[in-house]
Design an enzyme around this catalytic site. Structure first.
Site, short mmCIF file in Angstrom:
data_model
loop_
_atom_site.label_atom_id
_atom_site.label_comp_id
_atom_site.label_asym_id
_atom_site.label_seq_id
_atom_site.Cartn_x
_atom_site.Cartn_y
_atom_site.Cartn_z
CB ALA A 1 -0.81 0.14 1.46
CE LYS A 2 5.14 4.93 -0.18
NZ LYS A 2 6.65 4.23 -0.23
#
Ligand code: NAD
Length: 419
Positions: A108-109
């Site tokens: 994720a980011k």
């Protein structure tokens, strides 16, 4: 989406690399189509009442790409040009980075389009807490565990931890990594990415028969990653002959004294003007005749034109996405040994994993234990990549991607689709 943003080009590069890996590993096209799109994208609005009474509205993102191999994991970036494509590309890289390192995490980011350098500490805290509040229903210690990235630090992580903890009514240090050490952070986290880059350079030198002692190294970027990679390399006898930062670059044929250079940068805010060094052009640094080039600053700097000038034997990507697809092709044709970003800069997320397991067990490891566990994991990942590189007779970038994408694809195929 903005068709011309750096983020869009970055995303195209990442997708190109993944597609290529799927073809090399005979992974069905339908799996590539599955991996092309994140599982969840959250876009939030972050209003802020400024001191002058005006209302500002920032935009924030959290992109959760894949949780096939474990809870989502990835940093949060505060930067004015942050956009959805950039955050998506970075989320995808996290999926493959964790897979390449055999960490039980997905990818994720997050990001907020703002410039922390122009914000007061008070406003930064309010933005962070509102952003955390807005994404609080989709993060958690077994769901999605954020971490620092560009222009976010241990203090920002402490605010995230506190906001989440206040919302659920108990202290949850394991919801975020990269915290201050006295609040459950991990010893050695600060130096971990640069240390990991050093380990991969050491292993690459060993593989290519280049003695580390005396090896000539040029580093673009003297921030967290570049500085610590430089420190560890020079402590093992490598000669760091050139470094740069956003203000300029310096060169010293006999090697720079890294410890003193760190002090100089701290005192003056730049590397230029360091004792016995010659100022050079930042661009010239990339084409120096060295054994190792470490891009540790920006995305997309080694494009086709720059790659043609690169004379290093090894390029170890401290930064995320520093080489374009065209640049990579040129480097490969020239026989440059590439340690790709998802391997070379994986020391940070690997140490984040160690922080997470310490938090879950309410333990605190000494720095030596952290760094030796990190070294073990980095060496194993490097050897896995080299084994794949030899088996499929492809460059290291393709090899690491094949290794990582195959692990994610196997998990997706085994888990199936439900509901
Ligand atoms: P940082 O902000 O600490 O340092 C960045 C450095 O790059 C600074 O010295 C800055 O002056 C320099 N820089 C900026 N523009 C430049 C230019 N045009 N030429 C030369 N130098 C320039 O950031 P960081 O944490 O060291 O991250 C650097 C890269 O590494 C980013 O791509 C980041 O995503 C990646 N990365 C960082 C970590 C980590 O743990 N810090 C982990 C994985 C990947």
């Amino acid at each position: 989406m903005n068709d011309t943003s750096i983020g869009t080009v970055f995303l195209e590069n990442v997708l190109g690399n993944v597609k290529n890996a799927c073809e090399l590993a005979n992974i069905p096209v339908e799996i590539y189509e599955f991996l092309k799109r994140p599982k969840r994208i959250i876009i939030v609005s972050i209003p802020l009442r400024a001191r002058d009474g005006s209302l500002k509205n920032f935009i924030g993102y959290r992109v959760q790409h894949s949780d096939a191999l474990g809870p989502y994991k990835g940093g949060i970036r505060y930067y004015p040009t942050v956009d959805l494509d950039e955050v998506t590309a970075l989320a995808m890289l996290m999926t493959y980075k964790c897979a390449a390192l055999s960490l039980p995490f997905g990818g994720a980011k997050g990001g907020v389009a703002c410039d922390p350098r122009k914000l007061s500490l008070e406003d930064l805290e309010r933005i962070t807490r509102r952003y955390t509040y807005m994404i609080s229903s989709v993060i958690g210690p077994y769901v999605d565990i954020p971490a620092p990235d560009v222009y976010t630090d241990a203090r920002v992580m402490a605010w995230i931890m506190d906001t989440y903890s206040q919302l659920v009514g108990r202290q949850v240090p394991e919801v975020v990594t990269g915290k201050p050490v006295y609040l459950g952070g991990c010893e050695g986290r600060e130096e971990a990415t640069g240390y990991g880059t050093f380990i991969t350079v050491r292993e690459a030198c060993k593989l290519l028969g280049i003695p580390l002692k005396g090896a000539r190294v040029a580093i673009q970027g003297f921030g967290n990653v570049g500085r610590h990679a430089a420190l560890h390399l020079s402590s093992f006898g490598a000669k760091v002959v050139a470094v740069s930062d956003s203000k300029g670059a310096i060169y010293r044929k006999e090697g720079l004294n890294v410890e003193k250079l760190i002090e100089h940068k701290k005192a003056t805010g730049e590397v230029r003007g360091f004792q016995d060094s010659t100022p050079i052009d930042g661009d010239e640094l990339l084409g120096l005749e060295v054994d190792v080039l470490i891009p540790a600053a920006l995305e997309g700097v080694i494009n086709k034109e720059v790659a043609e000038r690169v004379r290093a034997k090894i390029v170890a990507e401290g930064a995320n996405g520093p080489t374009t697809i065209e640049g990579n092709k040129v480097l490969q044709e020239k026989g440059v040994f590439i340690v790709p970003d998802i391997l070379a800069n994986a020391g940070g997320v690997t140490t984040s994993y160690l922080e997470w397991i310490q938090n879950l067990q309410r333990e605190h490891w000494p720095r030596e234990k952290v760094l030796s566990t990190l070294e073990e994991k980095m060496v194993k990942a490097f050897n896995d990549a080299v084994e794949t590189h030899r088996r499929i007779e492809a460059g290291m970038r393709d090899a690491v991607m094949v290794l990582a994408v195959s692990r994610v694809a196997l998990a997706i195929q085994t888990l199936g689709i439900w509901p």
